[in-house]
Enzyme design. Structure first.
Site, PDB file in Angstrom:
ATOM      1  N   HIS A   1       0.835  -1.206   0.000  1.00 45.09           N
ATOM      2  CA  HIS A   1       0.000   0.000   0.000  1.00 45.09           C
ATOM      3  C   HIS A   1       0.877   1.266   0.000  1.00 45.09           C
ATOM      4  CE1 HIS A   1      -3.010  -2.687   2.310  1.00 45.09           C
ATOM      5  NE2 HIS A   1      -3.613  -2.410   1.170  1.00 45.09           N
TER       6      HIS A   1
ATOM      7  N   LYS B   1     -15.113  -7.986   4.128  1.00 43.94           N
ATOM      8  CA  LYS B   1     -13.897  -8.499   4.776  1.00 43.94           C
ATOM      9  C   LYS B   1     -13.988  -8.346   6.295  1.00 43.94           C
ATOM     10  CE  LYS B   1     -10.633  -7.288   1.054  1.00 43.94           C
ATOM     11  NZ  LYS B   1      -9.495  -6.423   0.736  1.00 43.94           N
TER      12      LYS B   1
ATOM     13  N   ARG C   1      -2.230  -5.796  -8.439  1.00 50.10           N
ATOM     14  CA  ARG C   1      -1.193  -6.817  -8.335  1.00 50.10           C
ATOM     15  C   ARG C   1      -1.354  -7.841  -9.450  1.00 50.10           C
ATOM     16  NH1 ARG C   1      -2.954  -7.715  -2.312  1.00 50.10           N
ATOM     17  NH2 ARG C   1      -4.786  -7.014  -3.437  1.00 50.10           N
TER      18      ARG C   1
ATOM     19  N   SER D   1      -2.912  -7.807   2.894  1.00 52.44           N
ATOM     20  CA  SER D   1      -3.226  -7.750   4.329  1.00 52.44           C
ATOM     21  C   SER D   1      -3.631  -9.136   4.819  1.00 52.44           C
ATOM     22  CB  SER D   1      -4.355  -6.749   4.579  1.00 52.44           C
ATOM     23  OG  SER D   1      -3.990  -5.471   4.125  1.00 52.44           O
TER      24      SER D   1
HETATM   25  P1  ADP Z   1      -9.920  -3.072  -0.177  1.00 49.15           P
HETATM   26  O1  ADP Z   1     -10.545  -3.865   0.917  1.00 49.15           O
HETATM   27  O2  ADP Z   1     -10.686  -1.842  -0.531  1.00 49.15           O
HETATM   28  O3  ADP Z   1      -9.502  -3.875  -1.383  1.00 49.15           O
HETATM   29  P2  ADP Z   1      -7.165  -3.045   0.639  1.00 49.15           P
HETATM   30  O4  ADP Z   1      -6.648  -2.401   1.885  1.00 49.15           O
HETATM   31  O5  ADP Z   1      -7.111  -4.539   0.606  1.00 49.15           O
HETATM   32  O6  ADP Z   1      -8.621  -2.483   0.499  1.00 49.15           O
HETATM   33  O7  ADP Z   1      -6.418  -2.487  -0.644  1.00 49.15           O
HETATM   34  C1  ADP Z   1      -6.465  -1.134  -1.014  1.00 49.15           C
HETATM   35  C2  ADP Z   1      -5.802  -0.964  -2.377  1.00 49.15           C
HETATM   36  O8  ADP Z   1      -4.436  -1.311  -2.299  1.00 49.15           O
HETATM   37  C3  ADP Z   1      -6.398  -1.855  -3.465  1.00 49.15           C
HETATM   38  O9  ADP Z   1      -6.381  -1.141  -4.686  1.00 49.15           O
HETATM   39  C4  ADP Z   1      -5.433  -2.999  -3.533  1.00 49.15           C
HETATM   40  O10 ADP Z   1      -5.425  -3.630  -4.822  1.00 49.15           O
HETATM   41  C5  ADP Z   1      -4.119  -2.266  -3.291  1.00 49.15           C
HETATM   42  N1  ADP Z   1      -3.090  -3.149  -2.792  1.00 49.15           N
HETATM   43  C6  ADP Z   1      -3.164  -4.004  -1.749  1.00 49.15           C
HETATM   44  N2  ADP Z   1      -2.002  -4.674  -1.601  1.00 49.15           N
HETATM   45  C7  ADP Z   1      -1.159  -4.220  -2.576  1.00 49.15           C
HETATM   46  C8  ADP Z   1       0.193  -4.543  -2.978  1.00 49.15           C
HETATM   47  N3  ADP Z   1       0.912  -5.461  -2.355  1.00 49.15           N
HETATM   48  N4  ADP Z   1       0.705  -3.875  -4.036  1.00 49.15           N
HETATM   49  C9  ADP Z   1      -0.029  -2.961  -4.693  1.00 49.15           C
HETATM   50  N5  ADP Z   1      -1.290  -2.626  -4.382  1.00 49.15           N
HETATM   51  C10 ADP Z   1      -1.859  -3.245  -3.331  1.00 49.15           C
END
Ligand code: ADP
Length: 164
Positions: A18, A42, A91, A129
């Site tokens: 992130h 989630k 990703r 996460s």
């Molecule tokens: P959500 O529940 O809204 O998907 P997340 O916290 O899981 O929220 O993710 C927020 C954003 O960050 C999303 O666009 C997700 O694809 C991106 N993201 C999560 N992990 C990574 C990573 N390792 N590399 C790049 N982008 C990521």
């Protein structure tokens, strides 16, 4: 005019993946706001207050990154704070389907706001996460995949977690 983007997510917890997207977003935007929202699909390990604290500590002193939380529609929040863009990370192909749906729905709700995607970095390709929580809860080390304040908080939740 200041170009303000919002990077929304559940951040349960924030990872280096992130943070990489947020930092690289600053090549284009003057300021990026990390906005913690609740994803009803989630289950959360951390409370919003815990997430905000970890993120604030992780970006402390960075003049162009701020941290906030929101409830309800993301586009309403973005309009209220005067931002113009949503910043998200991609990703793998499996991310694409949901991100496309979200981007199209947000555009339908408000066509003044654009969604921008950045591809993940090699180092963060498999960082999510969910995998962080699963590894830490089983005692495995996630050092180098999350910022230090997240590592500390995970250790509090999962005392058996390795920190090597
Ligand atoms: P959500 O529940 O809204 O998907 P997340 O916290 O899981 O929220 O993710 C927020 C954003 O960050 C999303 O666009 C997700 O694809 C991106 N993201 C999560 N992990 C990574 C990573 N390792 N590399 C790049 N982008 C990521």
């Amino acid at each position: 005019m200041t170009k303000l983007a919002v990077c929304p997510g559940s951040f349960d917890p924030i990872t280096n993946g992130h943070l990489d997207i947020v930092r690289r977003g600053l090549c284009v935007f003057d300021k990026v706001i990390i906005a913690v929202g609740h994803n009803p699909l989630k289950p959360d390990l951390f409370t919003t207050e815990e997430k905000l604290e970890m993120i604030r500590k992780s970006v402390e002193g960075h003049p162009h990154i701020s941290v906030d939380s929101f409830e309800g529609l993301l586009v309403n929040y973005i309009e209220r704070i005067g931002a113009c863009a949503i910043l998200r990370g991609l990703r793998v192909i499996s991310d694409f389907e949901l991100e496309l749906q979200l981007a199209l729905m947000n555009r339908r709700l408000c066509d003044r706001i654009e969604t921008f995607f950045l591809m993940t970095d090699f180092n963060n390709l498999f960082v999510s996460s969910t995998i962080i929580k699963a590894t830490a809860s089983a005692g495995g080390s996630v050092k180098g995949l999350v910022p230090e304040p997240v590592l500390e908080k995970l250790k509090e939740k999962f005392p058996s977690m390795s920190i090597q």
